[in-house]
Design a protein around this motif. Structure first.
Motif, PDB file in Angstrom:
ATOM      1  N   PRO A   1      13.609 -24.645  10.614  1.00 60.69           N
ATOM      2  CA  PRO A   1      13.878 -25.242  11.926  1.00 60.69           C
ATOM      3  C   PRO A   1      15.333 -24.955  12.302  1.00 60.69           C
ATOM      4  CG  PRO A   1      13.668 -26.944  10.232  1.00 60.69           C
ATOM      5  CD  PRO A   1      13.350 -25.638   9.569  1.00 60.69           C
ATOM      6  N   ALA A   2      15.591 -24.891  13.592  1.00 52.49           N
ATOM      7  CA  ALA A   2      16.951 -24.551  14.041  1.00 52.49           C
ATOM      8  C   ALA A   2      17.983 -25.487  13.427  1.00 52.49           C
ATOM      9  CB  ALA A   2      17.023 -24.612  15.567  1.00 52.49           C
ATOM     10  N   ASP A   3      17.599 -26.755  13.233  1.00 48.54           N
ATOM     11  CA  ASP A   3      18.566 -27.749  12.757  1.00 48.54           C
ATOM     12  C   ASP A   3      18.313 -28.156  11.300  1.00 48.54           C
ATOM     13  OD1 ASP A   3      16.247 -29.171  13.047  1.00 48.54           O
ATOM     14  OD2 ASP A   3      17.170 -30.883  14.062  1.00 48.54           O
ATOM     15  N   ALA A   4      17.824 -27.224  10.504  1.00 48.66           N
ATOM     16  CA  ALA A   4      17.626 -27.518   9.087  1.00 48.66           C
ATOM     17  C   ALA A   4      18.916 -28.085   8.487  1.00 48.66           C
ATOM     18  CB  ALA A   4      17.222 -26.251   8.341  1.00 48.66           C
ATOM     19  N   PRO A   5      18.814 -29.074   7.584  1.00 47.97           N
ATOM     20  CA  PRO A   5      20.029 -29.631   6.966  1.00 47.97           C
ATOM     21  C   PRO A   5      20.852 -28.519   6.307  1.00 47.97           C
ATOM     22  CG  PRO A   5      18.107 -30.972   6.404  1.00 47.97           C
ATOM     23  CD  PRO A   5      17.587 -29.749   7.107  1.00 47.97           C
ATOM     24  N   PRO A   6      22.156 -28.587   6.440  1.00 45.01           N
ATOM     25  CA  PRO A   6      23.011 -27.532   5.889  1.00 45.01           C
ATOM     26  C   PRO A   6      22.719 -27.258   4.414  1.00 45.01           C
ATOM     27  CG  PRO A   6      24.312 -28.957   7.275  1.00 45.01           C
ATOM     28  CD  PRO A   6      22.946 -29.587   7.177  1.00 45.01           C
ATOM     29  N   ARG A   7      22.748 -26.018   4.069  1.00 46.50           N
ATOM     30  CA  ARG A   7      22.581 -25.596   2.680  1.00 46.50           C
ATOM     31  C   ARG A   7      23.298 -24.265   2.487  1.00 46.50           C
ATOM     32  NH1 ARG A   7      17.499 -27.296  -1.028  1.00 46.50           N
ATOM     33  NH2 ARG A   7      18.459 -26.604  -2.944  1.00 46.50           N
ATOM     34  N   PRO A   8      24.614 -24.300   2.601  1.00 43.60           N
ATOM     35  CA  PRO A   8      25.388 -23.062   2.489  1.00 43.60           C
ATOM     36  C   PRO A   8      25.458 -22.577   1.050  1.00 43.60           C
ATOM     37  CG  PRO A   8      26.863 -24.941   2.722  1.00 43.60           C
ATOM     38  CD  PRO A   8      25.465 -25.470   2.869  1.00 43.60           C
TER      39      PRO A   8
END
Lengths: 250, 250
Positions: free
Chosen positions: A131-138
């Protein structure tokens, strides 16, 4: 007499994205073109544009650059995935974004469009559609700096400064042509699609804060584009696999 | 002969959460109790604990504090929602968390448990039930600092350091008794529920990175607890509305 074109502050205006955008949109907006180095900032067609030198690490300068602008496209950043945190990512990407948001809020700007990055979510499995706003996972500190920028945008939205964060994918670049890897092509973003998306981000109404997907209509795609299409009417025209003549993974 | 209790570095050990946890879990874990000021760190039952002075702004000191620890619970932070960014939230919460993660990775720790906060998602509508890992939407820079910490945890997980971020809600406090507001009670977290949750975060296996909901079994609840229950076997025993004798909103 036509209404005056709105004044848009473009930070990082001398970069690849800023250059393509101001060349495409110079008759729709008046630009205040801001960058660390201004010698590369040729004026765009249409006239009325301004050029200012801006180091976004300088809070007062960032505030001054926002004065009178209706909206801001904040592209200025250290774009290197291997950049150092303390000497660059923190002062430029994290604090620089905070400085621009503070300046835009104080100046009464209507909208800030923040150039986030697909690096903010690079840690999800490669084949997953996000999804465009997936929780950050850098997976690197550059991606962390962009996730921090998104959160800072959300914070200022709560204070009344509408903002949109665009998770920009693999923007058209020579290295894509040299090595058109399917993983990159799933996140491909053509200049004309990004120009259209940034324009829509500037003019959209009734949005406090959102994260949108900055990719072309690639099949398959790193992002599910449905929410971004619905929110902004974004209708990308390019597909990375077709552009580069690469057979999509089955 | 029983296996030696694992050594857990507890940063911010002198705070309310650290104090309750080490008092409850002193026989299950050996603690290295670390805080800016050590005079409040009475040794816990069970023996074998250590006390060290630690300023998490000091990267070398943070690395040294991690040496030999199997896991870290990182509670040290400026907890004030109105704290200043440049002088406190940035050096203590953002860079302090990076320092602890770098130290833990270098020391070969197996797990870091990061005390994030429900402030990271305070910007969603008050009545909304949030997934544990809802995209950050802070309303203040304290919440931004916690969202940055989460992203930094995810980044280090990609480098091989497993981490869990706990979005801690309204932890038992005198002010809750003075003003038991339904909005706070939806996010209520009792000491025994948090002790149990942190213990589960320490011992869980086969997790690279996750964000979990740090709230009791409140009805109604700010967070949907299903994913946290499934991931960790978390089974909270308290309900803020019952604890405070407040009729839940209909």
């Amino acid at each position: 007499m036509p209404a005056e074109r709105p004044l848009v502050l473009l930070t990082g205006a001398a970069g690849r994205i800023g250059t393509a955008f101001r060349q495409a949109m110079g008759e729709r907006f008046r630009f205040r073109l801001a960058d660390l180095r201004t010698e590369g900032l040729a004026l765009t067609p249409g006239g009325g544009h301004e050029i200012v030198r801006l180091d976004v690490r300088d809070a007062a300068a960032a505030a001054e650059a926002c004065a009178g602008a209706e909206a801001v496209i904040h592209l200025a950043a250290d774009p290197s995935p291997t950049a150092d945190w303390a000497s660059s990512l923190l002062p430029v990407n994290v604090n620089g974004t905070l400085n621009v948001l503070r300046g835009a809020l104080a100046a009464g700007c209507r909208r800030v469009v923040f150039a986030s990055s697909a690096h903010a979510v690079a840690g999800y499995p490669p084949g997953e559609v996000l999804p465009a706003d997936a929780p950050p996972r850098p997976i690197n500190l550059y991606g962390v700096s962009k996730a921090c920028g998104e959160a800072t945008c959300a914070c200022f939205a709560a204070r009344g400064l509408s903002s949109l964060a665009v998770r920009i994918g693999a923007y058209e670049a020579p290295w894509l042509h040299a090595h058109p890897d399917p993983h990159d092509l799933r996140a491909y973003l053509s200049p004309r699609d990004l120009n259209d998306l940034l324009m829509r981000c500037l003019v959209a109404v009734d949005i406090d804060y959102a994260i949108v997907a900055g990719v072309s209509a690639n099949h398959p795609n790193r992002f599910d584009l449905a929410a971004t299409r619905t929110l902004l009417g974004y209708a990308p025209r390019d597909d990375g696999f077709r552009v580069f003549g690469v057979t999509p993974p089955s």
